[in-house]
Scaffold this motif. Sequence first.
Motif, PDB file in Angstrom:
ATOM      1  N   PHE A 438       0.696  80.593   0.031  1.00 24.58           N
ATOM      2  CA  PHE A 438      -0.554  79.827   0.064  1.00 24.58           C
ATOM      3  C   PHE A 438      -0.912  79.499   1.516  1.00 24.58           C
ATOM      4  N   GLY A 439      -2.162  79.158   1.693  1.00 24.07           N
ATOM      5  CA  GLY A 439      -2.647  78.699   2.990  1.00 24.07           C
ATOM      6  C   GLY A 439      -3.645  77.585   2.770  1.00 24.07           C
ATOM      7  N   GLY A 440      -4.402  77.252   3.802  1.00 27.54           N
ATOM      8  CA  GLY A 440      -5.414  76.209   3.679  1.00 27.54           C
ATOM      9  C   GLY A 440      -6.800  76.786   3.835  1.00 27.54           C
ATOM     10  N   LEU A 441      -7.717  76.363   2.972  1.00 26.59           N
ATOM     11  CA  LEU A 441      -9.132  76.736   3.079  1.00 26.59           C
ATOM     12  C   LEU A 441      -9.897  75.508   3.544  1.00 26.59           C
ATOM     13  N   GLN A 442     -10.662  75.646   4.619  1.00 22.81           N
ATOM     14  CA  GLN A 442     -11.371  74.514   5.213  1.00 22.81           C
ATOM     15  C   GLN A 442     -12.870  74.591   4.920  1.00 22.81           C
ATOM     16  N   LEU A 443     -13.431  73.463   4.535  1.00 23.35           N
ATOM     17  CA  LEU A 443     -14.878  73.323   4.378  1.00 23.35           C
ATOM     18  C   LEU A 443     -15.353  72.277   5.384  1.00 23.35           C
ATOM     19  N   ILE A 444     -16.414  72.592   6.105  1.00 14.77           N
ATOM     20  CA  ILE A 444     -16.973  71.719   7.137  1.00 14.77           C
ATOM     21  C   ILE A 444     -18.421  71.412   6.781  1.00 14.77           C
ATOM     22  N   GLY A 445     -18.811  70.156   6.899  1.00 15.19           N
ATOM     23  CA  GLY A 445     -20.187  69.767   6.598  1.00 15.19           C
ATOM     24  C   GLY A 445     -20.877  69.118   7.772  1.00 15.19           C
ATOM     25  N   GLN A 446     -22.167  68.890   7.633  1.00 14.34           N
ATOM     26  CA  GLN A 446     -22.943  68.203   8.665  1.00 14.34           C
ATOM     27  C   GLN A 446     -22.558  66.723   8.704  1.00 14.34           C
ATOM     28  N   TYR A 447     -22.875  66.080   9.794  1.00  8.87           N
ATOM     29  CA  TYR A 447     -22.498  64.679   9.984  1.00  8.87           C
ATOM     30  C   TYR A 447     -23.022  63.809   8.852  1.00  8.87           C
ATOM     31  N   TRP A 448     -22.130  62.982   8.317  1.00  5.94           N
ATOM     32  CA  TRP A 448     -22.387  62.019   7.243  1.00  5.94           C
ATOM     33  C   TRP A 448     -22.750  62.705   5.915  1.00  5.94           C
ATOM     34  N   ASP A 449     -22.416  63.971   5.775  1.00  5.13           N
ATOM     35  CA  ASP A 449     -22.587  64.651   4.488  1.00  5.13           C
ATOM     36  C   ASP A 449     -21.255  64.659   3.738  1.00  5.13           C
ATOM     37  N   ASP A 450     -20.448  63.641   3.965  1.00  9.38           N
ATOM     38  CA  ASP A 450     -19.098  63.562   3.411  1.00  9.38           C
ATOM     39  C   ASP A 450     -19.096  63.564   1.890  1.00  9.38           C
ATOM     40  N   ALA A 451     -20.023  62.834   1.270  1.00  7.59           N
ATOM     41  CA  ALA A 451     -20.027  62.711  -0.187  1.00  7.59           C
ATOM     42  C   ALA A 451     -20.266  64.062  -0.846  1.00  7.59           C
ATOM     43  N   ARG A 452     -21.253  64.780  -0.353  1.00  8.69           N
ATOM     44  CA  ARG A 452     -21.554  66.095  -0.931  1.00  8.69           C
ATOM     45  C   ARG A 452     -20.432  67.093  -0.627  1.00  8.69           C
ATOM     46  N   LEU A 453     -19.852  66.995   0.583  1.00  5.09           N
ATOM     47  CA  LEU A 453     -18.743  67.868   0.948  1.00  5.09           C
ATOM     48  C   LEU A 453     -17.576  67.685  -0.022  1.00  5.09           C
ATOM     49  N   LEU A 454     -17.226  66.451  -0.327  1.00  4.95           N
ATOM     50  CA  LEU A 454     -16.115  66.189  -1.239  1.00  4.95           C
ATOM     51  C   LEU A 454     -16.421  66.683  -2.645  1.00  4.95           C
ATOM     52  N   SER A 455     -17.651  66.523  -3.082  1.00  3.32           N
ATOM     53  CA  SER A 455     -18.035  66.965  -4.420  1.00  3.32           C
ATOM     54  C   SER A 455     -17.951  68.485  -4.537  1.00  3.32           C
ATOM     55  N   VAL A 456     -18.427  69.186  -3.512  1.00  9.61           N
ATOM     56  CA  VAL A 456     -18.365  70.654  -3.510  1.00  9.61           C
ATOM     57  C   VAL A 456     -16.917  71.121  -3.366  1.00  9.61           C
ATOM     58  N   ALA A 457     -16.150  70.464  -2.498  1.00 12.47           N
ATOM     59  CA  ALA A 457     -14.749  70.839  -2.295  1.00 12.47           C
ATOM     60  C   ALA A 457     -13.944  70.683  -3.572  1.00 12.47           C
ATOM     61  N   GLU A 458     -14.330  69.712  -4.404  1.00 11.01           N
ATOM     62  CA  GLU A 458     -13.670  69.503  -5.693  1.00 11.01           C
ATOM     63  C   GLU A 458     -13.780  70.761  -6.548  1.00 11.01           C
ATOM     64  N   LEU A 459     -14.967  71.334  -6.610  1.00 10.28           N
ATOM     65  CA  LEU A 459     -15.190  72.543  -7.404  1.00 10.28           C
ATOM     66  C   LEU A 459     -14.482  73.746  -6.797  1.00 10.28           C
ATOM     67  N   VAL A 460     -14.599  73.900  -5.487  1.00  6.29           N
ATOM     68  CA  VAL A 460     -13.997  75.050  -4.814  1.00  6.29           C
ATOM     69  C   VAL A 460     -12.480  75.007  -4.931  1.00  6.29           C
ATOM     70  N   SER A 461     -11.910  73.820  -4.757  1.00  5.70           N
ATOM     71  CA  SER A 461     -10.464  73.691  -4.781  1.00  5.70           C
ATOM     72  C   SER A 461      -9.868  74.125  -6.125  1.00  5.70           C
ATOM     73  N   ARG A 462     -10.504  73.731  -7.200  1.00  2.00           N
ATOM     74  CA  ARG A 462      -9.983  74.104  -8.520  1.00  2.00           C
ATOM     75  C   ARG A 462      -9.982  75.620  -8.726  1.00  2.00           C
ATOM     76  N   ALA A 463     -10.914  76.302  -8.070  1.00  2.00           N
ATOM     77  CA  ALA A 463     -11.048  77.742  -8.277  1.00  2.00           C
ATOM     78  C   ALA A 463     -10.133  78.559  -7.370  1.00  2.00           C
ATOM     79  N   VAL A 464      -9.905  78.097  -6.150  1.00  2.24           N
ATOM     80  CA  VAL A 464      -9.159  78.925  -5.184  1.00  2.24           C
ATOM     81  C   VAL A 464      -7.675  78.581  -5.143  1.00  2.24           C
ATOM     82  N   ASP A 465      -7.264  77.445  -5.733  1.00  5.87           N
ATOM     83  CA  ASP A 465      -5.854  77.077  -5.732  1.00  5.87           C
ATOM     84  C   ASP A 465      -5.166  77.781  -6.890  1.00  5.87           C
ATOM     85  N   THR A 466      -4.699  78.999  -6.626  1.00 10.67           N
ATOM     86  CA  THR A 466      -4.126  79.833  -7.679  1.00 10.67           C
ATOM     87  C   THR A 466      -2.608  79.921  -7.575  1.00 10.67           C
ATOM     88  N   ARG A 467      -1.990  78.928  -6.950  1.00  7.99           N
ATOM     89  CA  ARG A 467      -0.520  78.984  -6.791  1.00  7.99           C
ATOM     90  C   ARG A 467       0.183  78.913  -8.135  1.00  7.99           C
TER      91      ARG A 467
END
Length: 467
Positions: A438-467
């Motif tokens: 496994f490795g790490g996948l990084q998502l970067i957002g615009q300043y103060w877009d933390d809430a949307r970044l976390l919401s999107v990362a929630e979906l992405v994480s469930r799909a790409v974490d195939t360990r």
Amino acid sequence: MRCNSTGARLAVKDNIASLGSLTTCDSNILAGTAIPFDATIVSQLRSRGFSVVGKTGMDEFGMGTHSTTGARGIVRNAEPLQDFSAGGSSGGSAVSVSKGEAEIALGTDTGGSVRMPAAYTGTVGFKPSYGMLSRFGVVPYANSLDTVGLLAKTVTKIRDLLIGTKLFAEHDHNDPTSLPVSVRQRCTAQRTGYDGQARSTLRGITFGLPIEYNVEELNSSVRDGWIRAAQIVEDMGGRVVPVSLPTTRMALSAYYVIAPAEAASNLAKYDGIRYGRRNTDTDTDAPDGVLYAKTRASGFGKEVKRRILLGSYSLSSEAVDNYFIQAQKVRQLVRRDFDRVFKLSNPLRDEQPFDLSDMDESVVLENKLGPTQVDFLLCPTAPTTPPLLEEVLHQTPLDSYMNDVFTVPASLAGLPAISVPMGLASPAQDGEESKANFGGLQLIGQYWDDARLLSVAELVSRAVDTR
């Protein structure tokens, strides 16, 4: 980790003040130091039902990539990866989460020190926008870069804490870098997701793949995992396009001028007279007229002394124009590149058009106005899978610094970024039987877009974490 109590469990990095525990930054010069109050972030989490269960190991004063420079010794990764690097400098916090010793762990992220350990331990590491979480009670390394970060096993735990309990909205008058309430409200009004509503789909979200991040040092299995993650995002309804961040090639060099310079200034007070433990092995500590030379020589480790020397030189009258000032100019260009590729504008800065002459020719124009703008950037957290500790201990400092190549740009720009676990489909090659899958996948957002970044990362994480 040194355990103190039980309850709703919170692990705290050893450079964050916690009442009832020592705060030594894992350094001999601060051995036995107990700060008589909680850092603001610790008191905020205590008020939300958390109980501190221990202080975690780290790289000394946060200076390191693998948590191997601390005075208390090497931080070792959790079973079954005990022979691998835990990442740095918040390696102890990441290990405490991966081993189930804490639900949430506090770390600090100056150039990737929360995201890198997350990538190496299979956990989630989040660096919020600069100025969102208070740094009062955090021993400084580099003031313009230091950010309190959160580690957990899932994105959901971090989102529930930061957004669900309105932690993002709390200003701290004790911290001059904490965004004022009026500015927080203005920034939040320009964003979505702070009402706590989670996304259920990636449709309508555009992800950018920075072409400059496809560096020679990128491990082939991590590159394949990155490509696979991008395909998964597309299959989930997201749009994926290449983007160009021209100045990021210089970001790492700029970081290793700015951070050591600020560190040299911050650590000047540790002389055994005003701060820090004094060397009492000899009758005098003033060889050649330098009153505290032996105290600093014995109190600081090799990596800290190396960065103090680098920083002192770059701030000297002979070098400041060619190094420190130039690095600050590069930092502004890095920030400008991010602002140009994001759809959302930076609420703290005026919008600037993209100069097409700066853009890589392989990037396709969206229309006559310029290239496609994106919601988030998608890239590896680290260029390799978790390396073996045996390999790490024989690396040169430059080799270790190169591991920060993907995490440093977001730190220079003060942007929110998160590392989630990414399963690697590539089979082990000859001689690679001991490599992690496994490795790490990084998502970067615009300043103060933390809430949307976390919401999107929630979906992405469930799909790409195939360990």
